[in-house]
Design an enzyme around this catalytic site. Structure first.
Site, PDB file in Angstrom:
ATOM      1  CE  LYS A 118      -1.005   1.801   3.731  1.00 58.18           C
ATOM      2  NZ  LYS A 118      -0.489   3.138   3.462  1.00 58.18           N
TER       3      LYS A 118
ATOM      4  CD  GLN B 128      -3.552  -5.071   7.314  1.00 59.08           C
ATOM      5  OE1 GLN B 128      -3.878  -4.132   6.599  1.00 59.08           O
ATOM      6  NE2 GLN B 128      -3.542  -6.297   6.889  1.00 59.08           N
TER       7      GLN B 128
ATOM      8  CG  ASP C 115     -10.186  -0.795   5.619  1.00 64.50           C
ATOM      9  OD1 ASP C 115      -9.952  -1.273   4.505  1.00 64.50           O
ATOM     10  OD2 ASP C 115      -9.460  -0.964   6.621  1.00 64.50           O
TER      11      ASP C 115
END
Ligand SMILES: NC(=O)C1=CN([C@@H]2O[C@H](COP(=O)(O)OP(=O)(O)OC[C@H]3O[C@@H](n4cnc5c(N)ncnc54)[C@H](OP(=O)(O)O)[C@@H]3O)[C@@H](O)[C@H]2O)C=CC1
Ligand SMILES: Nc1nc(=O)c2c([nH]1)NC[C@@H]1CN(c3ccc(C(=O)N[C@@H](CCC(=O)O)C(=O)O)cc3)C=[N+]21
Length: 295
Positions: free
Chosen positions: A52, A96, A119
């Protein structure tokens, strides 16, 4: 049989994003800034977060990695989340998953500012998605829809069978595929570990989305001729003969299922790279919304 090349499509999307960033810069606007919070040293998480960051650099986004030790307390993590919410320089961020067991994941996800939740895991965004309202769409399901769209795969009236009901893949993709509108309009069956006679269901599928994380789960005898197969699964299999000490594999017996499929995603190089591209896309959308509101 056509391979749905997620790697190629994700590179196209990243090129498109790079053009948009260059235009933002030329207009004297601030460029998108994505942050990621990683707790602990899980190998797969490090790989994902690393890729990322590299993608951000490549397309001209700013990125920040907040890497915290495994022992981080829930309170400390919530404090970091609060700081990210307040930091007007950050347009979007992700925490995460999975988090260490001593941290309540739901509590942390609930603390993320929905306007920065690239997200799409916050209930405000998830709820809006379920109600067909504009929101951040979770990157993996968003990536699957985009891959289908770019390969002109018609989902209208098709029977889509989703295997797995997780909050990050199975549940949201079942919602997106069933949405009203030209880009979706599928008839969706959502299956999971308590499903009886799964094979009787998968053989009827025009489209199969496999998201369970069990290598070689979906076999040739479970699919019909001409099926579209999207393999979301990612499992690391230890293998000392490989450079990295492992290889990654999906849920699908690719060699045999690909003989019957009309379209199929490979692993690696399928849904994974699309996930990264759509996370970046969400961050650009976050930046544009912030620009529009002059933030
Ligand atoms: N490519 C990408 O970008 C991404 C890949 N992944 C990968 O996708 C896979 C799934 O991830 P995630 O959704 O988080 O997984 P979870 O482990 O959270 O969920 C797995 C789901 O599969 C179901 N399941 C497990 N075994 C069976 C079975 N034998 N038959 C039918 N259903 C079963 C479970 O059922 P139940 O609910 O009953 O337990 C559950 O709903 C993993 O390999 C993960 O690494 C994940 C995110 C992004
Ligand atoms: N808050 C949060 N958001 C997520 O979106 C999220 C998460 N947590 N936790 C874990 C899962 C998993 N995930 C992947 C993303 C990209 C690849 C990817 O790029 N895979 C490459 C290969 C990578 C390799 O070689 O290991 C590929 O499939 O080609 C894989 C997996 C995002 N997830």
């Amino acid at each position: 049989m056509e391979i749905l090349d997620g790697k190629k499509v994700s590179n196209q999307i990243k090129e498109e994003l790079a053009v948009e960033v260059a235009q933002m810069k030329a207009r004297g606007e601030k460029v998108p800034h994505l942050a990621a919070v990683l707790v602990g040293n899980d190998g797969a998480s490090l790989t994902y977060v690393g890729s990322k960051v590299r993608s951000c650099e490549k397309i001209g986004f700013e990125s920040t990695l907040i890497h915290l030790p495994e022992e981080t307390t829930e309170e400390e993590l919530l404090k970091q989340v609060e700081n990210l919410n307040k930091n007007t320089d950050i347009d979007g961020y992700i925490v995460q998953l999975p988090l260490p067991k001593h941290i309540d994941e739901q509590k942390v996800l609930m603390a993320v500012d929905p306007d920065k939740d690239v997200d799409g895991f916050h209930p405000a965004n998830f709820g809006k998605m379920a109600l067909d309202m504009e929101s951040f769409i979770p990157a993996t399901p968003f990536g699957i829809m985009e891959l289908l769209r770019r390969y002109n795969i018609d989902t209208e009236g098709k029977h889509a069978v989703v295997i797995g009901r997780s909050h990050i893949v199975g549940r949201p993709i079942s919602i997106l595929l069933s949405q009203k509108g030209k880009a979706a309009n599928a008839t969706v069956t959502l299956t999971h570990s308590r499903t009886k006679d799964l094979k009787a269901i998968t053989v009827q599928a025009d489209i199969i989305i496999s998201a369970l994380g069990v290598p070689n789960f979906l076999k040739e005898d479970m699919v019909k001729e001409g099926v579209v197969v999207i393999d979301v699964g990612i499992t690391r299999v230890p293998d000392e003969t490989r450079k990295r000490g492992y290889y990654i594999t999906g849920d699908v017996d690719f060699e045999n299922v690909s003989k019957k499929a009309s379209h199929i995603t490979p692993v690696p190089g399928g849904v994974g790279p699309m996930t990264i591209a759509m996370l970046l896309k969400n961050t650009l959308l976050a930046r544009e919304r912030h620009n529009a509101s002059n933030a």
